[in-house]
Design an enzyme around this catalytic site. Structure first.
Site, PDB file in Angstrom:
ATOM      1  N   HIS A  41      -5.551   9.057  -0.064  1.00 22.05           N
ATOM      2  CA  HIS A  41      -5.540   8.219   0.990  1.00 22.05           C
ATOM      3  C   HIS A  41      -6.410   8.569   2.366  1.00 22.05           C
ATOM      4  O   HIS A  41      -5.913   8.875   3.206  1.00 22.05           O
ATOM      5  CB  HIS A  41      -4.050   7.979   1.871  1.00 22.05           C
ATOM      6  CG  HIS A  41      -3.922   6.816   2.789  1.00 22.05           C
ATOM      7  ND1 HIS A  41      -4.147   6.896   3.956  1.00 22.05           N
ATOM      8  CD2 HIS A  41      -3.483   5.515   2.583  1.00 22.05           C
ATOM      9  CE1 HIS A  41      -3.728   5.601   4.478  1.00 22.05           C
ATOM     10  NE2 HIS A  41      -3.574   4.887   3.598  1.00 22.05           N
ATOM     11  N   ASP A  93       0.988  -1.128   0.102  1.00 26.07           N
ATOM     12  CA  ASP A  93       0.017   0.226  -0.025  1.00 26.07           C
ATOM     13  C   ASP A  93       0.898   1.257   0.087  1.00 26.07           C
ATOM     14  O   ASP A  93       1.981   1.272   0.295  1.00 26.07           O
ATOM     15  CB  ASP A  93      -0.941   0.023   1.366  1.00 26.07           C
ATOM     16  CG  ASP A  93      -1.985  -1.013   1.313  1.00 26.07           C
ATOM     17  OD1 ASP A  93      -2.077  -1.802   0.329  1.00 26.07           O
ATOM     18  OD2 ASP A  93      -2.831  -1.054   2.147  1.00 26.07           O
ATOM     19  N   ASP A  94       0.234   2.312  -0.220  1.00 23.51           N
ATOM     20  CA  ASP A  94       0.811   3.889  -0.123  1.00 23.51           C
ATOM     21  C   ASP A  94       1.788   4.215  -1.285  1.00 23.51           C
ATOM     22  O   ASP A  94       2.495   5.376  -0.969  1.00 23.51           O
ATOM     23  CB  ASP A  94       1.233   3.817   1.276  1.00 23.51           C
ATOM     24  CG  ASP A  94       0.338   3.767   2.438  1.00 23.51           C
ATOM     25  OD1 ASP A  94      -1.008   3.418   1.852  1.00 23.51           O
ATOM     26  OD2 ASP A  94       0.534   4.081   3.409  1.00 23.51           O
ATOM     27  N   HIS A 154      -5.968   2.645  -4.296  1.00 21.21           N
ATOM     28  CA  HIS A 154      -5.825   3.102  -2.886  1.00 21.21           C
ATOM     29  C   HIS A 154      -6.417   4.545  -2.691  1.00 21.21           C
ATOM     30  O   HIS A 154      -5.876   5.084  -1.644  1.00 21.21           O
ATOM     31  CB  HIS A 154      -4.379   2.773  -2.409  1.00 21.21           C
ATOM     32  CG  HIS A 154      -4.500   2.692  -0.881  1.00 21.21           C
ATOM     33  ND1 HIS A 154      -5.213   1.624  -0.080  1.00 21.21           N
ATOM     34  CD2 HIS A 154      -3.308   3.131   0.031  1.00 21.21           C
ATOM     35  CE1 HIS A 154      -4.797   1.623   1.314  1.00 21.21           C
ATOM     36  NE2 HIS A 154      -3.432   2.481   1.376  1.00 21.21           N
ATOM     37  N   HIS A 170       4.155  -2.040   3.072  1.00 17.96           N
ATOM     38  CA  HIS A 170       4.200  -0.783   2.512  1.00 17.96           C
ATOM     39  C   HIS A 170       5.443  -0.582   1.714  1.00 17.96           C
ATOM     40  O   HIS A 170       6.447  -0.823   2.338  1.00 17.96           O
ATOM     41  CB  HIS A 170       3.773   0.470   3.499  1.00 17.96           C
ATOM     42  CG  HIS A 170       2.490   0.258   4.355  1.00 17.96           C
ATOM     43  ND1 HIS A 170       2.130  -0.549   5.315  1.00 17.96           N
ATOM     44  CD2 HIS A 170       1.322   1.023   4.052  1.00 17.96           C
ATOM     45  CE1 HIS A 170       1.173  -0.471   5.598  1.00 17.96           C
ATOM     46  NE2 HIS A 170       0.475   0.513   4.943  1.00 17.96           N
TER      47      HIS A 170
END
Length: 241
Positions: free
Chosen positions: A121, A66-67, A117, A208
């Site tokens: 965020h 993620d991210d 995503h 991440h």
């Protein structure tokens, strides 16, 4: 065998200390080098010896990030995955994808699954349904502009999802069942230990790609679990099986 048991118990004790006394881990961080991580790997291999493979001798597991994309650490991760012939799933934040189109293009060209995503965020349940749709649509548009394909999967920030979005958008949520809290720990050895000791067939691992410690841990995890009979697949293969 006795040596492996002693090593395992030693690192199990370290993990317990990390849970009970978080500050203790920080004090030990500088003491933990590559040599010690080799011992972790040896201990985890002992744990893995007790896990039986299925009839084909392979257990599917998915590595998700993620991210990202992160300009500094995502390319390092992609290099490591390419070297090992591993495909992963990346859930991208729209504004970062917009800033790093070359990394997104590389992910796509190297066969990784790209997911959504949101653009900023944000929690998809905090605002209105329309705002949630816009967050997903903006990121989907950016990824489509770069790769030529939209995203069929979304990793909702904080794991907060609105089921009604599935009726309005051609997208499915992807959650996880192994979360080492790598964003909080930033300790490579601890992240590796948590993931490998919780690994099981059809698990989806959450990491991440914006932290050096997580990238290093991910590659160690791949090496260890591959040795233990796991085959890494993209998240859609787990969901659609």
């Amino acid at each position: 065998m006795k040596k492996k048991r002693r090593i395992f118990m030693f690192y199990a004790g370290i993990l317990l200390m990390a849970v009970l006394f978080p500050g203790w881990v920080e004090n030990q961080e500088q003491k933990q080098g590559a040599e010690e991580r080799k011992e972790v790997r040896e201990a985890l291999k002992y744990v893995g010896d007790s896990i039986e493979a299925d009839g084909e001798g392979k257990k599917k597991i998915a590595l998700t990030f993620d991210d990202g994309p992160n300009a500094r650490w995502t390319p390092v991760l992609l290099d490591g995955l390419k070297e090992r012939g591993i495909k992963a799933t990346f859930f991208l934040i729209g504004c970062y994808a917009e800033e790093n189109p070359e990394i997104v293009k590389r992910m796509y060209e190297e066969g990784h699954l790209i997911g959504n995503h949101t653009y900023h965020h944000v929690s998809l349940t905090a605002g209105s349904e329309k705002e949630a749709e816009e967050e997903i649509a903006m990121t989907d548009h950016i990824i489509c502009e770069i790769t030529g394909e939209g995203t069929g999967y979304v990793r909702p920030p904080f794991g907060l999802w609105r089921e009604e979005l599935e009726e309005k958008m051609p997208i499915l949520p992807v959650m996880w069942n192994i979360d080492p809290l790598d964003w909080q720990s930033r300790d490579t050895g601890e992240i590796v230990f948590k993931v490998v000791t919780e690994a099981e067939e059809d698990a989806i691992i959450l990491l991440h790609d914006c932290y050096e410690s997580s990238v290093q841990a991910a590659l160690e995890i791949v090496d260890i679990l591959t040795e233990e009979g796991y085959v890494f697949v993209t998240a859609d293969e787990i969901l659609m099986d």
